[in-house]
Scaffold this motif. Sequence first.
Motif, short mmCIF file in Angstrom:
data_model
loop_
_atom_site.label_atom_id
_atom_site.label_comp_id
_atom_site.label_asym_id
_atom_site.label_seq_id
_atom_site.Cartn_x
_atom_site.Cartn_y
_atom_site.Cartn_z
N PHE A 46 0.84 -1.19 0.00
CA PHE A 46 0.00 0.00 0.00
C PHE A 46 0.88 1.25 0.00
O PHE A 46 1.80 1.36 0.81
N VAL A 47 0.59 2.19 -0.88
CA VAL A 47 1.30 3.47 -0.93
C VAL A 47 0.24 4.57 -0.84
O VAL A 47 -0.65 4.65 -1.69
N TYR A 48 0.34 5.41 0.20
CA TYR A 48 -0.77 6.26 0.60
C TYR A 48 -0.26 7.66 0.96
O TYR A 48 0.73 7.80 1.69
N GLY A 86 -1.62 7.40 10.31
CA GLY A 86 -1.65 5.94 10.29
C GLY A 86 -2.93 5.36 10.87
O GLY A 86 -3.40 4.30 10.42
N THR A 87 -3.52 6.03 11.86
CA THR A 87 -4.78 5.53 12.43
C THR A 87 -5.86 5.45 11.37
O THR A 87 -6.52 4.41 11.21
N ALA A 88 -6.07 6.54 10.63
CA ALA A 88 -7.09 6.55 9.59
C ALA A 88 -6.70 5.65 8.42
O ALA A 88 -7.56 5.00 7.82
N PHE A 89 -5.42 5.61 8.09
CA PHE A 89 -4.95 4.75 7.00
C PHE A 89 -5.30 3.29 7.26
O PHE A 89 -5.88 2.61 6.41
N TRP A 90 -4.96 2.79 8.46
CA TRP A 90 -5.25 1.37 8.75
C TRP A 90 -6.74 1.12 8.91
O TRP A 90 -7.22 0.01 8.61
N TYR A 146 -12.15 10.00 13.06
CA TYR A 146 -11.64 11.22 12.41
C TYR A 146 -10.67 10.82 11.30
O TYR A 146 -9.66 10.16 11.54
N PHE A 147 -10.97 11.23 10.07
CA PHE A 147 -10.17 10.81 8.92
C PHE A 147 -9.35 12.00 8.43
O PHE A 147 -9.75 12.78 7.57
N ARG A 203 -0.51 -0.55 18.10
CA ARG A 203 -1.97 -0.56 18.28
C ARG A 203 -2.71 -0.62 16.96
O ARG A 203 -3.92 -0.89 16.94
N PHE A 204 -2.05 -0.33 15.86
CA PHE A 204 -2.72 -0.41 14.56
C PHE A 204 -3.06 -1.88 14.26
O PHE A 204 -2.21 -2.77 14.43
N ASP A 205 -4.26 -2.11 13.78
CA ASP A 205 -4.73 -3.48 13.54
C ASP A 205 -4.23 -3.98 12.19
O ASP A 205 -5.01 -4.18 11.25
N MET A 206 -2.95 -4.20 12.08
CA MET A 206 -2.36 -4.62 10.81
C MET A 206 -2.69 -6.07 10.48
O MET A 206 -3.01 -6.40 9.33
N TYR A 207 -2.64 -6.94 11.48
CA TYR A 207 -2.90 -8.35 11.21
C TYR A 207 -4.39 -8.67 11.19
O TYR A 207 -4.77 -9.80 10.92
#
Length: 508
Positions: free
Chosen positions: A199-201, A208-212, A362-363, A435-439
């Motif tokens: 992913f390239v954003y 990162g919170t909104a991205f994930w 919040y995005f 804390r980001f839910d990557m998995y």
Amino acid sequence: MDVICCATEENESARSSLQLQSTARATSEVEKRMQQSPVQVVSRRIVKPPPRPRERVPLTTWDLSLLSADYIQKGLLFAPPPCFSTFTHLVDHLQAALADAIATYYPVAGRLAIDRHHDDEGHVVGCSVSVDCAGQGVEVLEAVADGVVVADVVPPDADVPSVVRSLFPLNEAVNYDGHERPLFVVQVTQLADGVFVGFVYNHALSDGTAFWNFINAWAEIARARLSSPAPGGGACVLASRTPPLFERWSPDGSGAAAPVVLPYADIEGLIVRPTLPPPPQRDRMLHFSAESLAALKERARQELLAAGDTAGAAAVTSFQALSSLLWRCFVRARRTAPDQEVVFRASANNRGRLRPPLPAEYFGNAINAVSTEAVRASELLARGHGWAAAAVGRAVAAHTDAGIRALAAAWAAKPGLLAFRLFDPNAMFISSSPRFDMYGCDFGWGKALAVRGGKANKYDGKVSLFPGREGGGSIDAEVVLTPEHMLALEQDDEFWAAVSPDVQPATK
């Protein structure tokens, strides 16, 4: 013993040298094969959301400060999905789910727009930047990496191979380029025994919170499409998630933020891009188990209690304990002069710290860099693990609503576009979050084998934190140092006593 250097014993140096030679040989073999098996892009597709009324989302303080930074580059490595007849069929499926996702997250499919503002006499007094939500589209790349296997992407006990950089597009782009380039590009690469989704954003769009949150929403739609396809091939709807909030935060609390007018007629000349090839650097993924982190935390707690700091001992966290280890060991690895002042910095989420707090959905960007007070290198090392952990804790605790608003006001008085471009050889910086839910990003064929980053936003002293694959509070740290500094870190016994063995997941 000199507190600046470590591992000077002859037998320790010999042991470390043998380990490094072994790692270098393994990495060299991988690199040779990577040169023989380049990643080839075989198709490019533009994906657009359904038509909707055109609107602008203004970029504000936290967004604009990132215009000179690189795009976010994060990716997930998967075992071969069993539910598709061909690789193109898999890419088709991800593309269809992505089209549904950007129907809700429509700014992701927009472009940056720059507007000039004039006074009553027609003179340009400044410019503002917004996301033009006109459905210009995101891009999906289908790629093949012949001969590249999962073990080449995540080799055990070795540097991150250079082939990983080829799994991400837009390697030279900065966020300002989003007025011409897509704000989101995904490259889906077929490996010999797996799939990598890179992913390239555009970081000016959100943090990162909104991205994930966006990536997880896309994955949820993809799972739903596999388990219960929409009738007639229609769109899948996100019913389980709170809709993203695109309205930008206003420091004065007056409601929706207005476009921030920067006091420049043109900002292109203010954008900082690397003009020279980056200096050599090494990039390693290091694993810290929940047990190792608990031991680091307890060690910090006991040191603080022994020093009479009961408040610091009660407040110490795993993050503080890991940050202390990294900070002090980096100072040793760099052989920083004893009188040189050093600082620790980390990215902090502002959402829950504001009063009233920003909602989780919040995005946009809602981050600031927090920093410890400067301390002499010799003092940092002499005071020990617990003291450094408490120093990190004080920096985080001081980042309150008042502090955030003060930073926003200071930026407004003197707007800057250089966030994360100001490399400091006497500092370290931690970004991302375990804390980001990557998995949790399961696209319908199971949990990812690993998370990896591309070449973006990396420099000597940069650390990105990811959740460990096994969960339970474990953390993976992506550590970037110059070759000389990494070599010294690899000889630091205190550091490696805390690093846990990384169990490689099976691909079958």
